[in-house]
Design an enzyme around this catalytic site. Structure first.
Site: not given
Length: 389
Positions: A109, A112, A144, A227, A359
């Site tokens: 993936q 980020s 990952s 996910e 968060e």
């Protein structure tokens, strides 16, 4: 249509689970519509309800049949497959779903970035159209399994002149492209599960675009919701950290004290409540894709995993001092629960980051579940290129 048990029996009769090559067996399972029974026919399913997959899996497990390598291809199975089904073209579904299920093609993936982790909509990796292809340049991080992957799901900026949520597009990327460089990221445990990925002039066919141009945020939200369900829901009782410490309690009288007993029961009850809530969430998927409620599951999972791993050190504090030599290794997948309590404690710290930070999960719950007023966002409604970075 034959019933599920009959279909499974026919599959086992034609492919001996003890002698068949795992990839061939899984391919036959896909062709029989028994991979994901809630998917349409011809795409690994039979158009049945999602819950009936449990019947299939139980029968195959009883027969000792090969199973997909979830540890190695969790992103493909848990995230890419449902996203391709929801937004992919017929060509993409026919090309990727079967080898994805057989785990002959592993996925990662590319979401980020160094400047866009919690705020995924801030991705700066650019994808520029060039004929019937897109040219991608940028950097991704915390990826990952990128070192083992053949394909990736990617979100990139395709229009910086519109607000950030509107200018992204979603792609499938071939990880063998010469413009892709994968570098390991060593984490607190000493292992390198994750990677940073550099993309330089990577060419992606427009046919590998998932969803409309500019609809990347909508597509990515589907991926992220799946996910969070994959991370936090659907476990058996006493799975995860609570199972390890409970088993230790049952077999080692030396760790038992009244105070520890009270705390163990508290965490056992909390994790069981979360597990049951996860089952409700999965049952809710019968009527559609997962929604923002999955964020609450992921938040609870992260908190409990960290607290229970800390409790394991309280039970046997001297074992927290035992560790290996921190030699960097590339784990090949699988659970980290077989490691000692010191390792598990350190690894659990990542649970509140991976799959969306705690968060951000709280923001999602507050705004999209509870309907509370959103935080002030000075970058909302202005072109991405005008956002200070």
């Amino acid at each position: 249509m034959p019933d599920l048990q009959q279909r499974v029996e026919e599959l086992l009769a034609s492919h001996d689970p003890q002698t068949s090559d795992p990839a061939q067996f899984l391919g036959a399972q896909f062709d029989a519509g028994l991979a994901w029974v809630h998917f349409p026919q011809g795409k690994g399913g039979l158009g049945l309800s999602r819950g009936r997959q449990l019947e299939v899996d139980a029968l195959l497990e009883e027969a000792g049949a090969p199973r997909p390598d979830v540890a190695k291809n969790s992103i493909g199975l848990g995230m890419a497959a449902p996203t391709l089904l929801a937004f992919g073209t017929e060509e993409l579904q026919q090309r990727f779903l079967r080898p994805l299920f057989t785990c002959t093609e592993i996925w990662c993936q590319l979401f980020s970035e160094p400047g866009a982790g919690s705020d995924l909509a801030g991705v700066a990796t650019r994808a520029v159209p060039d004929g019937d292809e897109w040219v991608v340049d940028g950097q991704k991080v915390w990826t990952s399994g990128a070192h083992n992957a053949q394909f990736a799901i990617l979100v990139a900026r395709t229009d910086p002149t519109v607000p950030k949520h509107a200018g992204m597009t979603y792609f499938v990327v071939d990880m063998s492209d010469p413009g892709i460089e994968v570098r390991p990221l060593r984490q607190l445990t000493g292992e390198a599960e994750f990677n940073e990925v550099f993309l330089t002039g990577v060419r992606v066919p427009d046919a590998h675009r998932v969803g409309a141009v500019g609809a990347g945020w909508k597509v990515a939200t589907t991926t992220l919701n799946n996910e969070r369900v994959a991370i936090s829901a659907g476990n058996e009782r006493e799975a995860g950290q609570i199972g390890v410490v409970t088993q230790r309690w049952r077999t080692d009288p030396s760790v038992r004290t009244p105070g520890h007993h009270t705390e163990l029961m508290q965490w056992w009850v909390e994790t069981e409540v979360t597990r049951l809530a996860g089952e409700r969430l999965r049952q809710g998927l019968e009527v559609g894709q997962p929604g923002p409620e999955s964020s609450a599951m992921k938040l609870a999972f992260a908190h409990q995993a960290q607290q229970v791993s800390g409790f394991a050190l309280e039970v046997a504090p001297e074992e927290g001092l035992e560790y290996h030599d921190w030699t960097m290794v590339r784990p090949e997948g699988g659970s980290f629960l077989g490691h000692g309590p010191g390792f598990r404690y350190l690894r659990a710290k990542g649970n509140s980051i991976e799959g969306g930070t705690s968060e951000i999960m709280r923001n999602v719950i507050a705004e999209r579940v509870l309907g509370l007023p959103p935080d002030h966002r000075p970058d909302k409604g202005i072109a991405f290129k005008d956002v200070p970075r």
